[in-house]
Design an enzyme around this catalytic site. Structure first.
Site, PDB file in Angstrom:
ATOM      1  N   HIS A  58       0.981  -1.298   0.243  1.00 40.18           N
ATOM      2  CA  HIS A  58      -0.188   0.122   0.175  1.00 40.18           C
ATOM      3  C   HIS A  58       0.828   1.355   0.023  1.00 40.18           C
ATOM      4  O   HIS A  58       1.596   0.927   0.482  1.00 40.18           O
ATOM      5  CB  HIS A  58      -0.640   0.334   1.215  1.00 40.18           C
ATOM      6  N   ASP A 114       2.468   1.753   3.194  1.00 41.07           N
ATOM      7  CA  ASP A 114       3.253   1.179   4.090  1.00 41.07           C
ATOM      8  C   ASP A 114       4.885   1.442   3.767  1.00 41.07           C
ATOM      9  O   ASP A 114       5.968   1.278   4.544  1.00 41.07           O
ATOM     10  CB  ASP A 114       3.455  -0.512   3.207  1.00 41.07           C
ATOM     11  N   GLU A 122     -10.734  -6.884  -3.948  1.00 45.84           N
ATOM     12  CA  GLU A 122     -10.277  -8.070  -3.252  1.00 45.84           C
ATOM     13  C   GLU A 122     -12.230  -7.716  -2.750  1.00 45.84           C
ATOM     14  O   GLU A 122     -11.509  -6.813  -1.363  1.00 45.84           O
ATOM     15  CB  GLU A 122      -9.394  -7.225  -2.505  1.00 45.84           C
ATOM     16  N   HIS A 157     -11.002 -13.928   3.683  1.00 46.46           N
ATOM     17  CA  HIS A 157     -12.369 -13.137   3.089  1.00 46.46           C
ATOM     18  C   HIS A 157     -13.134 -14.587   3.158  1.00 46.46           C
ATOM     19  O   HIS A 157     -14.835 -14.592   3.151  1.00 46.46           O
ATOM     20  CB  HIS A 157     -11.640 -12.230   1.982  1.00 46.46           C
ATOM     21  N   ASP A 217      -4.652 -13.512  -2.392  1.00 44.12           N
ATOM     22  CA  ASP A 217      -4.142 -13.464  -1.230  1.00 44.12           C
ATOM     23  C   ASP A 217      -3.958 -14.632   0.232  1.00 44.12           C
ATOM     24  O   ASP A 217      -5.161 -15.124  -0.031  1.00 44.12           O
ATOM     25  CB  ASP A 217      -5.049 -12.058  -0.637  1.00 44.12           C
TER      26      ASP A 217
HETATM   27  C1  XUL Z   1      -7.666  -6.680   4.161  1.00 46.73           C
HETATM   28  C2  XUL Z   1      -6.957  -7.508   3.002  1.00 46.73           C
HETATM   29  C3  XUL Z   1      -6.207  -5.812   2.725  1.00 46.73           C
HETATM   30  C4  XUL Z   1      -6.064  -6.387   1.231  1.00 46.73           C
HETATM   31  C5  XUL Z   1      -5.065  -4.923   0.630  1.00 46.73           C
HETATM   32  O1  XUL Z   1      -7.716  -7.897   4.767  1.00 46.73           O
HETATM   33  O2  XUL Z   1      -6.838  -8.210   2.073  1.00 46.73           O
HETATM   34  O3  XUL Z   1      -4.598  -6.360   3.371  1.00 46.73           O
HETATM   35  O4  XUL Z   1      -5.177  -7.124   0.807  1.00 46.73           O
HETATM   36  O5  XUL Z   1      -5.557  -3.512   1.023  1.00 46.73           O
HETATM   37 CO    CO Z   2      -5.429  -9.191   1.086  1.00 46.95          CO
END
Ligand code: XUL
Ligand code: CO
Length: 439
Positions: A102, A105, A233, A272, A297
């Protein structure tokens, strides 16, 4: 690079499944060529800057437990530079071809937006040099539109247009630097794009604003010639009670409603998916079926905890099933497997970060090998094909082709009699899966 920030950590070697060296890969052999490509190229692993280089072990009940040597002293910009060098040393030692970040970061916020922008530009310059020196590439960039207090009621969905404007400025620069650094994708995770209570929320207007925001990003990317893939996402909740990108299915409806479906794919995160009450494989199947599989992810949740624990993935069965679906749909294209995973709070040593990534990478590499065998042998696919064979000819075929009507089917039903009962063979198939997983 000048200084070794991980002096005790070697470049992690591949030693094969029989090795008991905890600092070796047993399944991920970066240089092994499979079907004309190295495993490094097939798997496209990525390390998440926020967890691995900004995570300090905090939780809602306690402050930091982890302090790295490069964080110990110096002004914010000096620390940011040392941190970036440490990160690239780490990426190289783990043979990770990619990383993700990000905006906030990698560079600290300044006294105002102008200074913040300058900080980011300077650090992005250093990132470019380090990418060149190490060969590590940017899988995706993103903007943090959720940590700062101004975003407490959302960014693109904030009721205050001034916050929308600020968020737009952040995305503009994040897109600029992602392009500058050769980022192959750009991610939107709408952490606060949702609501806490409908008592104060105009849901329809907020969703319109979110769509407008994404259209602005698409238009700007076109203007600057950014060719990376945009990714949404999904996550159902946390930090908000309800997030608009709830899961892949609601994400698809959103994209199609607002005519964004040509510009976006999905970045699917294991934890998620489970928070949404789905499996990882389910989310991948829904995206794959719609031709919108973008990136992953990689992490896992804890079945006993109801929040996003972001643990390093070690569940071979879960990942193999996900990998099976990914390979079935032809892979991730410009996406990759980004370890959006964090150490447990008491895992305070640098070596814990190394063990964590070795475990995650080996889990994905073994899952990939097993899924390839499953696909090649075709055992599951053959069963599924046969299960739907009645749609390959006759009336079934006409249904699929849209060449029949309800009256014709009603007549046919009278003629054919009661359909035969046929087993779904779930237990048999579970035994087959176990044969591949644990042989
Ligand atoms: C939060 C998450 C984030 C995204 C990027 O749950 O997964 O870190 O991957 O903003
Ligand atoms: Co993520």
């Amino acid at each position: 690079m000048k200084k070794a920030w991980f002096p005790k950590i070697p470049v992690i070697p591949f030693e094969g499944p029989e090795s008991d060296n905890p600092l070796a890969f047993r399944h991920y052999n970066p240089d092994e060529v499979v079907d004309g490509k190295t495993m490094k190229e097939h798997l496209r692993f990525s390390i998440a800057y926020w967890h691995s280089f900004r995570g300090a072990g905090t939780d809602p009940f306690g402050g930091p437990t982890i302090c790295r040597t490069w964080e110990a002293k110096g002004k914010p910009m000096e620390v940011a530079k040392k941190r970036l060098e440490a990160a690239f040393e780490f990426f190289t030692k783990l043979s990770s071809p990619y990383y993700c970040f990000h905006d906030r970061d990698i560079a600290p916020e300044g006294k105002d937006l102008a200074e913040t922008n300058r900080n980011l530009e300077e650090i992005a310059g250093l990132a470019k040099e380090l990418q060149k020196a190490t060969g590590v590439k940017l899988l995706w960039g993103t903007a943090n539109l959720f940590s700062h207090a101004r975003y407490m009621c959302g960014a693109a969905t904030n009721p205050d247009a001034a916050v929308f404007v600020h968020a737009a400025a952040q995305v503009k620069q994040a897109l600029d630097i992602t392009k500058e650094l050769g980022g192959e994708n750009y991610v939107f995770w709408g952490g606060r794009e949702g609501y806490e209570t409908l008592l104060n929320t105009d849901l329809k207007r907020e969703m319109d604003h979110l769509a407008a925001f994404l259209h602005l990003a698409v238009d700007y990317a076109k203007k600057i010639g950014f060719k990376g893939q945009f990714l949404i996402e999904p996550k159902p909740k946390e930090p908000t009670k309800h997030q608009y990108d709830f899961d892949v299915a609601s994400g698809i409806a959103f994209l199609r409603t607002y005519k964004l479906e040509k510009h976006f794919k999905f970045n699917i995160e294991t934890n998620h998916a489970t928070l949404a009450g789905h499996t990882f494989q389910h989310e991948l199947e829904v995206a794959g079926g719609a031709g919108l599989l973008g990136s992953v992810d990689a992490n896992q949740g804890d079945t006993l905890l109801g929040w996003d624990t972001d643990q390093f993935p070690t569940d071979l069965k879960e990942i193999t099933l996900g990998m099976y679906t990914i390979l079935k749909y032809g892979g991730l294209g410009s996406g990759g497997f980004n370890f959006d995973a964090k150490l447990r709070r008491p895992s305070v040593d640098p070596i814990d970060l190394v063990y964590a990534h070795i475990g995650g990478m080996d889990t994905f590499a073994l899952a990939w090998k097993t899924a390839r065998r499953l696909l090649k042998d075709g055992v599951l696919a053959a069963f599924v094909k046969e299960r739907y064979a009645s749609y390959d000819s006759g009336l079934g075929r006409e249904v699929e082709k849209g060449k029949t009507d309800l009256e014709a089917l009603a007549k046919a039903a009278l003629k054919q009699g009661e359909p035969e009962s046929r087993s779904g063979r779930q237990e048999y198939l579970e035994n087959i899966l176990n044969r591949y997983l644990y042989r």
